[in-house]
Scaffold this motif. Sequence first.
Motif, PDB file in Angstrom:
ATOM      1  N   GLY A  83      25.045 138.693  85.500  1.00  0.00           N
ATOM      2  CA  GLY A  83      24.765 137.367  86.014  1.00  0.00           C
ATOM      3  C   GLY A  83      23.484 136.742  85.487  1.00  0.00           C
ATOM      4  N   ARG A  84      22.943 137.307  84.435  1.00  0.00           N
ATOM      5  CA  ARG A  84      21.713 136.775  83.826  1.00  0.00           C
ATOM      6  C   ARG A  84      21.674 137.155  82.348  1.00  0.00           C
ATOM      7  NH1 ARG A  84      18.146 141.065  83.284  1.00  0.00           N
ATOM      8  NH2 ARG A  84      18.697 142.892  84.485  1.00  0.00           N
ATOM      9  N   LEU A  85      20.706 136.606  81.628  1.00  0.00           N
ATOM     10  CA  LEU A  85      20.556 136.944  80.215  1.00  0.00           C
ATOM     11  C   LEU A  85      19.861 138.298  80.071  1.00  0.00           C
ATOM     12  CD1 LEU A  85      19.480 133.488  78.743  1.00  0.00           C
ATOM     13  CD2 LEU A  85      21.724 134.568  78.671  1.00  0.00           C
ATOM     14  N   PRO A  86      20.145 139.008  78.984  1.00  0.00           N
ATOM     15  CA  PRO A  86      19.567 140.339  78.807  1.00  0.00           C
ATOM     16  C   PRO A  86      18.111 140.291  78.350  1.00  0.00           C
ATOM     17  CG  PRO A  86      20.899 139.781  76.910  1.00  0.00           C
ATOM     18  CD  PRO A  86      21.085 138.674  77.919  1.00  0.00           C
ATOM     19  N   GLY A 105      27.988 139.424  68.640  1.00  0.00           N
ATOM     20  CA  GLY A 105      26.858 139.118  69.511  1.00  0.00           C
ATOM     21  C   GLY A 105      27.269 138.293  70.711  1.00  0.00           C
ATOM     22  N   VAL A 106      28.092 137.293  70.489  1.00  0.00           N
ATOM     23  CA  VAL A 106      28.575 136.451  71.590  1.00  0.00           C
ATOM     24  C   VAL A 106      29.436 137.279  72.538  1.00  0.00           C
ATOM     25  CG1 VAL A 106      30.094 134.511  72.157  1.00  0.00           C
ATOM     26  CG2 VAL A 106      28.393 134.269  70.351  1.00  0.00           C
ATOM     27  N   GLU A 107      30.263 138.147  71.982  1.00  0.00           N
ATOM     28  CA  GLU A 107      31.104 139.009  72.812  1.00  0.00           C
ATOM     29  C   GLU A 107      30.236 139.921  73.691  1.00  0.00           C
ATOM     30  OE1 GLU A 107      34.354 142.621  72.253  1.00  0.00           O
ATOM     31  OE2 GLU A 107      33.817 141.402  70.524  1.00  0.00           O
ATOM     32  N   ALA A 108      29.220 140.520  73.099  1.00  0.00           N
ATOM     33  CA  ALA A 108      28.328 141.405  73.852  1.00  0.00           C
ATOM     34  C   ALA A 108      27.540 140.630  74.897  1.00  0.00           C
ATOM     35  CB  ALA A 108      27.375 142.127  72.896  1.00  0.00           C
ATOM     36  N   LEU A 109      27.072 139.442  74.538  1.00  0.00           N
ATOM     37  CA  LEU A 109      26.320 138.612  75.475  1.00  0.00           C
ATOM     38  C   LEU A 109      27.198 138.179  76.638  1.00  0.00           C
ATOM     39  CD1 LEU A 109      23.674 137.176  76.190  1.00  0.00           C
ATOM     40  CD2 LEU A 109      24.443 135.270  74.759  1.00  0.00           C
ATOM     41  N   ALA A 110      28.424 137.762  76.356  1.00  0.00           N
ATOM     42  CA  ALA A 110      29.345 137.343  77.412  1.00  0.00           C
ATOM     43  C   ALA A 110      29.642 138.500  78.359  1.00  0.00           C
ATOM     44  CB  ALA A 110      30.640 136.808  76.799  1.00  0.00           C
ATOM     45  N   GLN A 111      29.833 139.678  77.812  1.00  0.00           N
ATOM     46  CA  GLN A 111      30.108 140.856  78.633  1.00  0.00           C
ATOM     47  C   GLN A 111      28.922 141.162  79.542  1.00  0.00           C
ATOM     48  OE1 GLN A 111      31.985 144.343  76.694  1.00  0.00           O
ATOM     49  NE2 GLN A 111      30.180 145.476  77.379  1.00  0.00           N
ATOM     50  N   TYR A 112      27.713 141.073  79.007  1.00  0.00           N
ATOM     51  CA  TYR A 112      26.515 141.361  79.795  1.00  0.00           C
ATOM     52  C   TYR A 112      26.323 140.319  80.894  1.00  0.00           C
ATOM     53  CZ  TYR A 112      21.729 142.381  81.104  1.00  0.00           C
ATOM     54  OH  TYR A 112      20.606 142.691  81.824  1.00  0.00           O
ATOM     55  N   LEU A 131      25.433 127.007  68.618  1.00  0.00           N
ATOM     56  CA  LEU A 131      24.526 126.633  69.710  1.00  0.00           C
ATOM     57  C   LEU A 131      25.311 126.357  70.988  1.00  0.00           C
ATOM     58  CD1 LEU A 131      22.007 124.374  67.781  1.00  0.00           C
ATOM     59  CD2 LEU A 131      21.505 126.575  68.867  1.00  0.00           C
ATOM     60  N   ARG A 132      26.461 125.694  70.853  1.00  0.00           N
ATOM     61  CA  ARG A 132      27.303 125.384  72.003  1.00  0.00           C
ATOM     62  C   ARG A 132      27.818 126.675  72.651  1.00  0.00           C
ATOM     63  NH1 ARG A 132      29.606 121.576  69.777  1.00  0.00           N
ATOM     64  NH2 ARG A 132      31.240 122.723  68.687  1.00  0.00           N
ATOM     65  N   ALA A 133      28.229 127.647  71.831  1.00  0.00           N
ATOM     66  CA  ALA A 133      28.723 128.924  72.355  1.00  0.00           C
ATOM     67  C   ALA A 133      27.632 129.636  73.152  1.00  0.00           C
ATOM     68  CB  ALA A 133      29.208 129.809  71.210  1.00  0.00           C
ATOM     69  N   LEU A 134      26.405 129.597  72.657  1.00  0.00           N
ATOM     70  CA  LEU A 134      25.287 130.227  73.378  1.00  0.00           C
ATOM     71  C   LEU A 134      24.957 129.452  74.650  1.00  0.00           C
ATOM     72  CD1 LEU A 134      23.044 131.136  70.337  1.00  0.00           C
ATOM     73  CD2 LEU A 134      24.310 132.739  71.788  1.00  0.00           C
ATOM     74  N   ALA A 135      24.974 128.124  74.579  1.00  0.00           N
ATOM     75  CA  ALA A 135      24.678 127.300  75.747  1.00  0.00           C
ATOM     76  C   ALA A 135      25.694 127.541  76.859  1.00  0.00           C
ATOM     77  CB  ALA A 135      24.661 125.823  75.346  1.00  0.00           C
ATOM     78  N   GLU A 136      26.960 127.742  76.498  1.00  0.00           N
ATOM     79  CA  GLU A 136      28.003 127.997  77.501  1.00  0.00           C
ATOM     80  C   GLU A 136      27.776 129.314  78.238  1.00  0.00           C
ATOM     81  OE1 GLU A 136      31.713 127.739  75.410  1.00  0.00           O
ATOM     82  OE2 GLU A 136      31.545 125.571  75.155  1.00  0.00           O
ATOM     83  N   LEU A 137      27.013 130.209  77.631  1.00  0.00           N
ATOM     84  CA  LEU A 137      26.702 131.491  78.268  1.00  0.00           C
ATOM     85  C   LEU A 137      25.375 131.443  79.033  1.00  0.00           C
ATOM     86  CD1 LEU A 137      27.881 133.872  75.432  1.00  0.00           C
ATOM     87  CD2 LEU A 137      28.934 133.555  77.680  1.00  0.00           C
ATOM     88  N   GLY A 138      24.769 130.248  79.109  1.00  0.00           N
ATOM     89  CA  GLY A 138      23.553 130.088  79.906  1.00  0.00           C
ATOM     90  C   GLY A 138      22.254 130.173  79.138  1.00  0.00           C
ATOM     91  N   VAL A 139      22.310 130.111  77.826  1.00  0.00           N
ATOM     92  CA  VAL A 139      21.092 130.182  77.008  1.00  0.00           C
ATOM     93  C   VAL A 139      20.470 128.785  76.979  1.00  0.00           C
ATOM     94  CG1 VAL A 139      20.161 130.743  74.745  1.00  0.00           C
ATOM     95  CG2 VAL A 139      22.088 132.056  75.645  1.00  0.00           C
ATOM     96  N   GLU A 140      19.364 128.630  77.679  1.00  0.00           N
ATOM     97  CA  GLU A 140      18.728 127.312  77.829  1.00  0.00           C
ATOM     98  C   GLU A 140      18.274 126.705  76.512  1.00  0.00           C
ATOM     99  OE1 GLU A 140      18.403 125.260  80.518  1.00  0.00           O
ATOM    100  OE2 GLU A 140      19.708 126.682  81.536  1.00  0.00           O
ATOM    101  N   TRP A 141      17.651 127.498  75.648  1.00  0.00           N
ATOM    102  CA  TRP A 141      17.109 126.940  74.405  1.00  0.00           C
ATOM    103  C   TRP A 141      18.202 126.460  73.441  1.00  0.00           C
ATOM    104  CZ3 TRP A 141      19.107 129.680  70.500  1.00  0.00           C
ATOM    105  CH2 TRP A 141      19.345 131.037  70.671  1.00  0.00           C
ATOM    106  N   ALA A 142      19.455 126.804  73.715  1.00  0.00           N
ATOM    107  CA  ALA A 142      20.557 126.392  72.857  1.00  0.00           C
ATOM    108  C   ALA A 142      21.115 125.031  73.252  1.00  0.00           C
ATOM    109  CB  ALA A 142      21.667 127.441  72.892  1.00  0.00           C
ATOM    110  N   ARG A 143      20.650 124.472  74.355  1.00  0.00           N
ATOM    111  CA  ARG A 143      21.164 123.173  74.839  1.00  0.00           C
ATOM    112  C   ARG A 143      20.611 122.030  74.048  1.00  0.00           C
ATOM    113  NH1 ARG A 143      23.910 124.299  79.508  1.00  0.00           N
ATOM    114  NH2 ARG A 143      23.297 126.238  80.460  1.00  0.00           N
TER     115      ARG A 143
END
Length: 100
Positions: free
Chosen positions: A50-53, A38-45, A88-100
């Motif tokens: 340049g935004r979340l899917p 999931g993180v790999e797919a999210l990072a690729q997207y 949560l940190r991995a998601l936050a690094e990809l720009g996921v606000e709710w993970a901060r």
Amino acid sequence: MDRVVPSPVATTSADTPPSDSLLAASRPTTGGGAFQKGVEALAQYVAREGRLPGRGVVEVLPDGVEHRTGIWLGNMKARRDRLDAARLRALAELGVEWAR
């Protein structure tokens, strides 16, 4: 009394069970592997768009596997209270606000 004798029926591919390797390949992965995919797919997207899917986004990973990234991200948000700090940190690094 007459006995009913079953008639022979030709076996088709629909009658044969799928192989174990096919079943294993079609099952969703569990544990850390699923999160990593999931993180790999999210990072690729995010790198490409340049935004979340959105919810309907399906990302094709380099190995050819399709990942329902938008649904996965929604599921992670619903389960955020059960995610550990590293996830949560991995998601936050990809720009996921709710993970901060």
